[in-house]
Every structure is written in C-alpha cells, then in structure tokens.
Design a protein around this motif. Structure first.
Motif, PDB file in Angstrom:
ATOM      1  N   LEU A   1      23.492 -10.437  34.056  1.00  0.00           N
ATOM      2  CA  LEU A   1      24.394  -9.694  33.170  1.00  0.00           C
ATOM      3  C   LEU A   1      23.735  -9.403  31.830  1.00  0.00           C
ATOM      4  O   LEU A   1      23.885  -8.307  31.273  1.00  0.00           O
ATOM      5  N   LYS A   2      23.000 -10.379  31.304  1.00  0.00           N
ATOM      6  CA  LYS A   2      22.299 -10.163  30.037  1.00  0.00           C
ATOM      7  C   LYS A   2      21.274  -9.036  30.176  1.00  0.00           C
ATOM      8  O   LYS A   2      21.157  -8.177  29.289  1.00  0.00           O
ATOM      9  N   VAL A   3      20.536  -9.042  31.285  1.00  0.00           N
ATOM     10  CA  VAL A   3      19.535  -8.008  31.519  1.00  0.00           C
ATOM     11  C   VAL A   3      20.203  -6.643  31.617  1.00  0.00           C
ATOM     12  O   VAL A   3      19.745  -5.655  31.005  1.00  0.00           O
ATOM     13  N   TYR A   4      21.288  -6.554  32.371  1.00  0.00           N
ATOM     14  CA  TYR A   4      21.991  -5.275  32.547  1.00  0.00           C
ATOM     15  C   TYR A   4      22.442  -4.717  31.208  1.00  0.00           C
ATOM     16  O   TYR A   4      22.190  -3.541  30.880  1.00  0.00           O
ATOM     17  N   HIS A   5      23.100  -5.533  30.412  1.00  0.00           N
ATOM     18  CA  HIS A   5      23.674  -5.041  29.157  1.00  0.00           C
ATOM     19  C   HIS A   5      22.618  -4.845  28.074  1.00  0.00           C
ATOM     20  O   HIS A   5      22.743  -3.930  27.247  1.00  0.00           O
ATOM     21  N   MET A   6      21.575  -5.667  28.065  1.00  0.00           N
ATOM     22  CA  MET A   6      20.501  -5.449  27.097  1.00  0.00           C
ATOM     23  C   MET A   6      19.743  -4.175  27.418  1.00  0.00           C
ATOM     24  O   MET A   6      19.305  -3.449  26.507  1.00  0.00           O
ATOM     25  N   ASN A   7      19.609  -3.869  28.699  1.00  0.00           N
ATOM     26  CA  ASN A   7      18.970  -2.624  29.098  1.00  0.00           C
ATOM     27  C   ASN A   7      19.787  -1.422  28.620  1.00  0.00           C
ATOM     28  O   ASN A   7      19.215  -0.418  28.161  1.00  0.00           O
ATOM     29  N   LEU A   8      21.109  -1.519  28.706  1.00  0.00           N
ATOM     30  CA  LEU A   8      21.959  -0.442  28.187  1.00  0.00           C
ATOM     31  C   LEU A   8      21.728  -0.243  26.700  1.00  0.00           C
ATOM     32  O   LEU A   8      21.623   0.896  26.215  1.00  0.00           O
ATOM     33  N   GLU A   9      21.664  -1.354  25.973  1.00  0.00           N
ATOM     34  CA  GLU A   9      21.464  -1.259  24.524  1.00  0.00           C
ATOM     35  C   GLU A   9      20.075  -0.733  24.171  1.00  0.00           C
ATOM     36  O   GLU A   9      19.903  -0.015  23.178  1.00  0.00           O
ATOM     37  N   ALA A  10      19.095  -1.072  24.971  1.00  0.00           N
ATOM     38  CA  ALA A  10      17.727  -0.609  24.713  1.00  0.00           C
ATOM     39  C   ALA A  10      17.588   0.895  24.905  1.00  0.00           C
ATOM     40  O   ALA A  10      16.619   1.506  24.415  1.00  0.00           O
ATOM     41  N   HIS A  11      18.546   1.503  25.614  1.00  0.00           N
ATOM     42  CA  HIS A  11      18.488   2.938  25.877  1.00  0.00           C
ATOM     43  C   HIS A  11      19.710   3.694  25.327  1.00  0.00           C
ATOM     44  O   HIS A  11      19.887   4.873  25.641  1.00  0.00           O
ATOM     45  N   ARG A  12      20.529   3.023  24.525  1.00  0.00           N
ATOM     46  CA  ARG A  12      21.750   3.669  24.006  1.00  0.00           C
ATOM     47  C   ARG A  12      21.383   4.752  22.993  1.00  0.00           C
ATOM     48  O   ARG A  12      20.825   4.471  21.945  1.00  0.00           O
TER      49      ARG A  12
END
Length: 204
Positions: free
Chosen positions: A125-136
């Motif tokens: 879950l951390k990876v999924y959401h951090m990936n979203l933030e890294a590309h927001r």
C-alpha cells in the motif's frame, strides 16, 4: 514463483481492484478459491486497503464529530479483523508445516510468517500510494522528487523484506526455525477484559 512473489502479486491485485471504485463501503469480491492461500492473502490486503483509506478520511479536520466516532468504531473493528486474519494465516502455515520436526538446535523467530506477511501487505500500500504522489501532476517538482526518493527506499525495503520472509519459510521447512505461534490476545474489544466495557455491562 516463490511465496513472496505470489503474495506481492495478490496484494497489488487487491489494491488495484479496490481503486476501481475507491469506496470504503464496497464489499470485497475475492477472486480466489476459498480454501487457497491466495484467498487469504487477498482478503488480508483488502482489509488493509480499506483501513488505509478510513485512516485518511478520519484525519479530515472538518469531519463531523459524530461521523468521526463512527469511523473510529469501524477502524477498531477492522483492526480486530486484521489480527484475526493474520492469526488464521499463521494457522495455515502451522498446518502446512505440521510434519516438520525442528532440529535440536532450532531457533525461534521473533516474528511469525503471517505477521511478516502483514508488514509486506502494508508495504504494498505504501508503494502504491507513494508512486501516485511521485507522479501527481498537481504537486510541485520538489514534492514529486522527494516522493520518488522515498519510493526507491520502499522498493528496496520490499526486496529485503521479501528475502527475509522467504528465508524464514525456508528455515522452517528445513527444521532450522521452530514454527511457534502466540495469539495476540487483544483486550480492548473484549467485554470481559476491558474495564470500561465490563463496567458498562454490569451497570446496564
């Protein structure tokens, strides 16, 4: 495909399935056979994913206090379900390794396989959401850059944790580590153990 590769695949499937609707009230539709380990892993991560978003919602500073209390109760219930399911997964491992005779010098690990898997599920879950933030796109370049660095750390952690879990299972299978499980025995949800709850029952 080894165990952690399978678990990581199932966890990400659960996370992606949840985000089709991104709704904490949507009921889980587990695609795996009920008696399979994949079914347990999917169910485990679905609980984690829903709770992740409940934790986001309850942190809204403008949330209605009544709604916040309702959410807190839901989160408490989710935590209990999470614990119960982790212990059930450990029971699955106990059954799998029931014929293994530990070596005379076998050690005991401080963490059971299922609680290590619990950490891997949260990490997905951390990876999924951090990936979203890294590309927001709406975030600043600095925000995306910082999140990309954090994502790299999380991916390294995923590699290390997966290796540790697979090694733990290997050592159990080869008798080098004893498979031993203790129940969490959480007290705050138990009307017979939480003083506030059993006093309320007594005074009712």
């Amino acid at each position: 495909m080894n165990f952690t590769e399978t678990a990581w695949k199932v966890f990400n499937q659960s996370i992606n399935d949840y985000h089709i609707t991104d709704n904490v009230e949507v009921q889980v539709k587990n695609p795996y056979p009920k008696d399979s380990l994949e079914h347990l892993l999917y169910a485990k991560n679905w609980i984690d994913t829903v709770q992740w978003h409940l934790e986001d919602i309850i942190r809204d500073e403008n949330i209605d206090p009544t709604e916040a209390l309702k959410l807190k109760r839901t989160i408490d219930s989710s935590n209990q379900k999470r614990t119960d399911l982790v212990e059930f997964i450990d029971s699955w491992f106990l059954q799998k390794y029931r014929e293994i005779s530990p070596n005379t010098d076998a050690k005991i690990n401080s963490e059971t396989p299922a609680w290590a898997v619990d950490r891997l599920s949260i990490l997905a879950l951390k990876v999924y959401h951090m990936n979203l933030e890294a590309h927001r796109e709406s975030a600043s370049d600095e925000h995306r850059r910082n999140c990309s660095l954090k994502l790299n750390v999380l991916m390294e952690q995923q590699k290390d944790l997966s290796e540790a879990i697979d090694q733990l299972l290997f050592d159990i299978e080869n008798g080098n580590i004893k498979m031993k499980v203790y129940k969490q025995m959480k007290m705050y949800n138990d009307e017979s153990l939480n003083p506030i709850l059993y006093q309320n029952v007594k005074n009712a």
